[in-house]
Design a protein around this motif. Structure first.
Motif, PDB file in Angstrom:
ATOM      1  N   VAL A  97      46.121  30.881  30.576  1.00  0.00           N
ATOM      2  CA  VAL A  97      45.735  31.142  31.737  1.00  0.00           C
ATOM      3  C   VAL A  97      45.317  32.758  31.792  1.00  0.00           C
ATOM      4  O   VAL A  97      44.363  33.046  32.501  1.00  0.00           O
ATOM      5  N   GLU A 100      41.460  33.940  31.123  1.00  0.00           N
ATOM      6  CA  GLU A 100      40.433  33.682  32.209  1.00  0.00           C
ATOM      7  C   GLU A 100      40.794  34.361  33.523  1.00  0.00           C
ATOM      8  O   GLU A 100      39.780  34.919  34.239  1.00  0.00           O
ATOM      9  N   TYR A 101      41.981  34.568  33.806  1.00  0.00           N
ATOM     10  CA  TYR A 101      42.476  35.181  35.083  1.00  0.00           C
ATOM     11  C   TYR A 101      42.651  36.656  35.060  1.00  0.00           C
ATOM     12  O   TYR A 101      42.657  37.266  36.155  1.00  0.00           O
ATOM     13  N   LYS A 104      39.936  38.523  37.024  1.00  0.00           N
ATOM     14  CA  LYS A 104      39.472  38.048  38.044  1.00  0.00           C
ATOM     15  C   LYS A 104      39.900  38.732  39.351  1.00  0.00           C
ATOM     16  O   LYS A 104      41.227  39.100  39.393  1.00  0.00           O
ATOM     17  N   LYS A 105      39.345  38.658  40.613  1.00  0.00           N
ATOM     18  CA  LYS A 105      39.314  39.159  41.624  1.00  0.00           C
ATOM     19  C   LYS A 105      40.734  38.419  42.266  1.00  0.00           C
ATOM     20  O   LYS A 105      40.801  37.254  42.023  1.00  0.00           O
ATOM     21  N   SER A 106      41.744  39.017  43.258  1.00  0.00           N
ATOM     22  CA  SER A 106      42.892  38.177  43.635  1.00  0.00           C
ATOM     23  C   SER A 106      43.426  37.192  42.686  1.00  0.00           C
ATOM     24  O   SER A 106      44.059  36.252  43.094  1.00  0.00           O
ATOM     25  N   ASN A 107      43.984  37.995  41.381  1.00  0.00           N
ATOM     26  CA  ASN A 107      44.547  37.101  40.348  1.00  0.00           C
ATOM     27  C   ASN A 107      46.003  36.899  40.724  1.00  0.00           C
ATOM     28  O   ASN A 107      46.920  36.551  39.764  1.00  0.00           O
ATOM     29  N   PHE A 108      46.568  37.806  41.801  1.00  0.00           N
ATOM     30  CA  PHE A 108      48.071  37.614  42.474  1.00  0.00           C
ATOM     31  C   PHE A 108      49.062  38.234  41.400  1.00  0.00           C
ATOM     32  O   PHE A 108      49.880  39.056  42.112  1.00  0.00           O
ATOM     33  N   LEU A 109      48.895  38.439  40.192  1.00  0.00           N
ATOM     34  CA  LEU A 109      49.876  38.902  39.469  1.00  0.00           C
ATOM     35  C   LEU A 109      49.448  40.411  38.831  1.00  0.00           C
ATOM     36  O   LEU A 109      50.145  41.117  38.409  1.00  0.00           O
ATOM     37  N   TYR A 114      48.798  39.659  33.299  1.00  0.00           N
ATOM     38  CA  TYR A 114      48.262  38.863  32.321  1.00  0.00           C
ATOM     39  C   TYR A 114      47.938  39.470  30.660  1.00  0.00           C
ATOM     40  O   TYR A 114      48.368  38.711  29.691  1.00  0.00           O
ATOM     41  N   GLU A 365      27.051  36.135  30.020  1.00  0.00           N
ATOM     42  CA  GLU A 365      27.159  35.450  31.248  1.00  0.00           C
ATOM     43  C   GLU A 365      28.435  35.285  31.753  1.00  0.00           C
ATOM     44  O   GLU A 365      29.079  35.430  32.896  1.00  0.00           O
ATOM     45  N   HIS A 366      29.191  34.821  30.724  1.00  0.00           N
ATOM     46  CA  HIS A 366      30.732  34.782  30.868  1.00  0.00           C
ATOM     47  C   HIS A 366      31.392  35.525  30.040  1.00  0.00           C
ATOM     48  O   HIS A 366      31.409  35.712  28.871  1.00  0.00           O
ATOM     49  N   TYR A 368      35.813  37.784  29.883  1.00  0.00           N
ATOM     50  CA  TYR A 368      36.764  37.769  30.346  1.00  0.00           C
ATOM     51  C   TYR A 368      37.461  39.193  30.968  1.00  0.00           C
ATOM     52  O   TYR A 368      36.851  40.449  29.998  1.00  0.00           O
TER      53      TYR A 368
ATOM     54  N   ALA B  66      41.215  26.393  32.850  1.00  0.00           N
ATOM     55  CA  ALA B  66      42.248  27.217  32.253  1.00  0.00           C
ATOM     56  C   ALA B  66      43.581  26.658  32.577  1.00  0.00           C
ATOM     57  O   ALA B  66      44.462  26.419  31.542  1.00  0.00           O
ATOM     58  N   ILE B  67      43.961  26.525  33.708  1.00  0.00           N
ATOM     59  CA  ILE B  67      45.442  26.210  34.229  1.00  0.00           C
ATOM     60  C   ILE B  67      45.468  24.552  33.823  1.00  0.00           C
ATOM     61  O   ILE B  67      46.512  24.378  33.440  1.00  0.00           O
ATOM     62  N   PHE B 117      30.035  28.060  27.833  1.00  0.00           N
ATOM     63  CA  PHE B 117      30.422  29.334  28.652  1.00  0.00           C
ATOM     64  C   PHE B 117      29.700  30.268  28.008  1.00  0.00           C
ATOM     65  O   PHE B 117      29.134  31.355  28.737  1.00  0.00           O
ATOM     66  N   PHE B 118      29.619  30.247  26.626  1.00  0.00           N
ATOM     67  CA  PHE B 118      29.313  31.801  25.999  1.00  0.00           C
ATOM     68  C   PHE B 118      27.861  31.614  25.267  1.00  0.00           C
ATOM     69  O   PHE B 118      27.320  32.474  24.714  1.00  0.00           O
ATOM     70  N   TRP B 120      24.982  30.898  26.867  1.00  0.00           N
ATOM     71  CA  TRP B 120      23.754  31.115  27.554  1.00  0.00           C
ATOM     72  C   TRP B 120      22.991  32.094  26.856  1.00  0.00           C
ATOM     73  O   TRP B 120      23.445  33.197  26.731  1.00  0.00           O
ATOM     74  N   ALA B 492      48.121  31.661  41.903  1.00  0.00           N
ATOM     75  CA  ALA B 492      47.147  32.475  41.105  1.00  0.00           C
ATOM     76  C   ALA B 492      45.690  31.920  41.138  1.00  0.00           C
ATOM     77  O   ALA B 492      44.766  32.420  41.500  1.00  0.00           O
ATOM     78  N   ARG B 495      44.116  31.546  44.572  1.00  0.00           N
ATOM     79  CA  ARG B 495      43.725  32.707  45.105  1.00  0.00           C
ATOM     80  C   ARG B 495      42.565  33.117  44.375  1.00  0.00           C
ATOM     81  O   ARG B 495      41.290  33.536  45.154  1.00  0.00           O
ATOM     82  N   ILE B 496      42.286  32.982  43.062  1.00  0.00           N
ATOM     83  CA  ILE B 496      41.077  33.389  42.277  1.00  0.00           C
ATOM     84  C   ILE B 496      40.016  32.351  42.727  1.00  0.00           C
ATOM     85  O   ILE B 496      38.750  32.953  42.840  1.00  0.00           O
ATOM     86  N   SER B 499      38.563  33.487  46.059  1.00  0.00           N
ATOM     87  CA  SER B 499      38.031  34.747  46.123  1.00  0.00           C
ATOM     88  C   SER B 499      36.545  34.339  45.464  1.00  0.00           C
ATOM     89  O   SER B 499      35.767  34.978  46.024  1.00  0.00           O
TER      90      SER B 499
END
Lengths: 368, 505
Positions: A97, A100-101, A104-109, A114, A365-366, A368, B66-67, B117-118, B120, B492, B495-496, B499
């Motif tokens: 995780v 990806e996380y 990211k906004k609001s990722n809690f930890l 991470y 575009e994507h 981390y 991911a999760i 994902f990569f 594009w 997590a 929340r992500i 958001s």
């Protein structure tokens, strides 16, 4: 060729590929060593983030192939060394995780957590894998019932392997090997001169540590006693220098081992000079050494998972395997693997025409 | 007692990790197709709006994926760590589908995923679109092999028992791969994933309409989701019906528990709604329900395809019914014990080199090995799964599934008529149905897995024998760690996700 031999070779090859792919973890462990600012960290994470799933998949594949081809090994190894394997799995769960996380906004930890997860995966996870792999060369204490159900002697369920200093050697060797690989990968993939220079410096400093622990591992396990299946009596017997003798008596493996070691050493030489091709020499070297060592542990009648407390319970490729029918079916399926690998290579070639750089990330575009 | 607790804890651990994993898998299975459909519309029309729609849902897909991967790795290795005896007993069969899954599906999926994902701007539009479709197909292929393996556990076919190795060995890969229970389970599971994904897209789009944001893109997403949901629901319904038919045929005890049926009859009715009597036990005269509504003849029709047919209940299956040719669990336990004795005799004779005794023991074993699992049961009542859990989970799943079908039709009609934004309660219902979709899917798993208890492999291996010999404390601690870690990651993820949703297209 016996199907058992074929599948042990496939499993060994997967093991070798996994050793190579550990460069992802090694790169993660360098996060705070070469990622001196946010941009550098982003470059590192994004360069690794496009490969982490392949390394993860290789581990999953190793487990899946072990289950399918050698279910008694899978049952005894994973069921026996319960806590050691769970610790490894926890290290890999947090990796999955983190890429990806992380941003990211609001990722809690929080981002740092991470990043810490990635470092934990790259150091502790790699070390524990080295310790568990050592059990294939040094054995463990377990027994099998008449129904072939495993009983693990120690209540520590695998954690007791950590008490054996000789098992640390491979763990530590893998940590430094993977860090070398990570640094070589960055040199190849990241377009940032300062970062490349730092990576070359790390290779120069840490290569000696890798060699120290790897030679220690060779010294201990090449001279140790091992178990093998006596073809005439059908009994499990002990013999000295078992691993070294396997490599000598199976010259193909011996040659692979020597070529692999040369490959890794050549990659260090190249990497220290910031050469972009170092990672390829490293990859070939790791795969060959990993393949040769694992194959030597199971071929030529060797008991690849020896029980040091109940030698008769030791596993070799014949008593631990699936039936010939199942191995045959899977062998047909495995013929598709080269095509799958060719496709993967083709796709990555198309995706990686450009190096990872600040500009490339901004247009991505994507990320981390 | 300690051993029993360890087995129960291993079951709990597996159930928890599976339920967590299945919070993420269905969305991956369904959303990958929805994203591919949206991208196809973008490629076809060249519309920038459809590109933004695709990117938005792809972003949510990535967060979820991911999760899903993180929780998935545990599932594979837990067979070894917690179910070592099972892994050996069935590894010869179960391993093959799992290896094919890893060998083909995982590697390909990981690569298609990278392009999706990569890729594009780095690969052509057509190649990118192809990769998006292949992510969807690859994810679903992964699900296929694991569900074929699961289907084999529910209805073991294509194998025989080998006394030399004391395990099941595969005789026919085709029979295992084409096992009707596995195929139907695959179709039912993936279509439930499609419905969840449709509800997810529908609910989030409805939320935007309620907030008066991203109006056009939300409405377009709703049309795609509702259409996808209707088609998926059709397949879900058909596969569900076939699934119940196969359960009636191969796992009658599970069907009886699903329906709370203790004494079955010809022209058996279906309980549409019921409150079970908690004091009811197999064989007693207590009423089964405190309250219930029954649809006459329907269970015979669904389970046997004939309203006049007999459907056995728990009492008949436990105590037997000679008139109808149903063997009691007690009789099966005797045959199972004979099979286990024969296996021990075979092993003993082999160690003594007595070929005559080996041959006799093998012959005895060949007659009774189909009942070998019953030899481990302590008493006949152990063959009954937890009735209340199975019954309520089944009825919750069916009720929610029916609700979703209605919702998809209403939303599609209103969206096509360009009036959906005026029906605030429908939009609120769409939002509320996001969690309900997960409830339905998890309930489905409870029916499938709790309903087959006490068996790890139907009739052949009870869970008590299948588990690794672990100390209860070990499993207890690992459960606590799993709950802590997965709950943290789940928080997590949610929340992500929230958001990202708040940010919008």
């Amino acid at each position: 060729m016996d199907l058992q031999i074929y599948w042990w070779c496939v499993l060994s090859l997967l093991g070798g590929l996994f050793v190579f792919m550990l460069f992802v973890g090694g790169g993660q462990s360098l996060l705070f060593c070469v990622g001196w600012d946010e941009t550098a960290k982003d470059l590192i994470i994004n360069a690794l983030g496009r490969k982490w799933e392949l390394s993860f998949t290789t581990l999953v594949m190793f487990g899946g192939a072990a289950f399918a081809a050698f279910p008694l090994f899978y049952a005894s190894y994973f069921g026996g060394a319960y806590w050691l394997w769970l610790a490894i799995l926890f290290c890999f769960i947090v990796q999955a995780v983190s890429y990806e996380y992380r941003k990211k906004k609001s990722n809690f930890l929080g981002q740092r957590t991470y990043e810490a997860f990635l470092v934990i995966n790259g150091t502790l996870g790699t070390f524990l894998i080295g310790v568990t792999l050592s059990a294939l060369f040094g054995g463990a204490e377990f027994s099998l019932s008449e129904m072939r159900f495993v009983s693990w002697d120690s209540p520590w369920r695998g954690l007791e392997l950590l008490a054996s200093p000789s098992y640390w050697l491979l763990g530590l060797a893998l940590i430094f090997l993977s860090r070398l690989g990570g640094a070589m990968y960055f040199i190849n993939r990241i377009d940032e001169p300062n970062l490349v220079a730092k990576c070359a410096s790390i290779i120069r400093k840490e290569a000696a540590l890798f060699l120290l622990f790897f030679l220690g591992f060779m010294g201990v396990f090449f001279s140790a006693n091992g178990y093998y299946l006596d073809a005439t009596s059908g009994e499990i017997l002990s013999r000295p220098y078992a691993l070294a003798l396997s490599l000598i008596s199976l010259p193909v493996l011996g040659v692979c081992f020597v070529l692999g070691v040369v490959g890794v050493l050549a990659s260090v030489w190249l990497g220290a000079r910031a050469s972009k091709v170092a990672i390829w020499a490293y990859g070939v070297g790791c795969v060959l050494v990993g393949f040769a060592l694992l194959a030597a542990a199971g071929l030529g009648g060797a008991a690849f998972f020896a029980s040091t407390s109940h030698p008769a319970s030791s596993l070799h490729i014949y008593n631990a395997s699936s039936s010939p029918y199942t191995l045959g079916v899977m062998a047909w399926v495995s013929l598709l693997v080269p095509f799958v690998l060719a496709y993967i290579a083709y796709v990555w070639r198309a995706l990686e025409r450009e190096q990872v750089s600040k500009a490339e990330l901004e247009s991505s575009e994507h990320k981390y | 007692m300690a051993e029993l607790a360890s087995v129960d804890l291993s079951r709990l651990q597996f159930a928890i990790t599976a339920l967590y994993h299945f919070l993420f898998v269905p969305l991956t299975l369904g959303l990958s197709f929805i994203v591919a459909i949206m991208e196809s519309i973008y490629v076809k029309t060249g519309s920038e709006q459809w590109l933004r729609i695709t990117h938005f849902w792809l972003k949510l897909f990535g967060i979820n994926f991911a999760i899903g991967v993180a929780t998935g790795i545990i599932m594979e290795f837990e067979f070894g760590t917690n179910w070592a005896n099972y892994s050996w007993f069935v590894g010869d069969i179960f391993g093959a589908p799992l290896a094919i899954e890893g060998l083909l599906a995982f590697f390909l999926e990981a690569t298609f995923f990278a392009v999706m994902f990569f890729g594009w701007g780095k690969v052509s539009k057509g190649f990118h679109l192809l990769s998006s479709w292949l992510v969807a197909i690859g994810s679903n292929l992964s699900a296929m092999w694991i569900l074929i393996a699961n289907g084999w556990m529910q209805y073991p076919v294509g194998m025989s028992f080998n006394p030399e190795t004391a395990r099941m060995e595969m005789d026919s890969f085709l029979e295992v791969a084409l096992n009707p229970v596995g195929i139907v389970k695959f179709l039912h599971t993936i279509t439930s994933g499609y419905v969840i994904a449709a509800l997810f897209v529908l609910g989030i789009s409805a939320w935007y309409l309620l907030k008066k944001q991203h109006f056009e893109m939300a409405k377009k997403s709703m049309v795609v989701a509702a259409s996808f949901g209707i088609i998926s629901s059709g397949f879900l319904l058909l596969s569900g019906d076939e699934s119940a038919y196969l359960v009636a045929k191969h796992q009658p005890m599970k069907l009886a528990a699903m329906e709370g049926l203790y004494r079955g009859e010809e022209r058996q009715g279906l309980v549409a709604f019921g409150v079970l009597n908690p004091d009811k036990k197999p064989g007693d005269d207590e009423p089964v329900f405190l309250a219930n509504i029954e649809v006459p003849y329907m269970l015979s029709l669904l389970a046997k395809r004939n309203i006049n047919e007999f459907v056995p209940g728990i009492d008949q299956l436990v105590f037997g019914d000679k008139q109808r040719g149903i063997m009691s669990v007690g009789e099966k336990m005797l045959l199972g014990a004979q099979a286990l004795d024969a296996l021990r005799e075979f092993k003993k004779a082999k160690s003594e080199g007595d070929t005559q005794a080996m041959s006799e023991a093998k012959s005895e074993l060949e007659t009774n090995w189909r009942y070998i699992g019953y030899g481990y049961l302590k008493n006949p009542a152990k063959a009954v799964p937890p009735v209340a859990t199975t019954f309520y989970a089944f009825h919750i799943m069916v009720a929610l599934g029916s609700l979703f079908v209605g919702l998809f039709f209403v939303v599609l009609y209103l969206a096509m008529a360009n009036r959906i934004e005026k029906f605030k309660n429908i939009l609120r219902a769409c939002v509320a149905c996001i969690p309900l979709g997960y409830v339905a899917a998890e309930a489905g798993w409870v029916v499938a897995e709790v309903g087959r208890q006490p068996w790890a492999v139907q009739d052949l291996l009870p869970v008590g024998v299948a588990a690794t010999n672990l100390a209860s404390t070990s499993v207890g601690v690992s459960i606590a760690l799993f709950i802590l870690l997965f709950t943290t990651l789940l928080i997590a993820e949610v929340r992500i996700m929230l958001s990202a949703i708040k940010k919008g297209f």
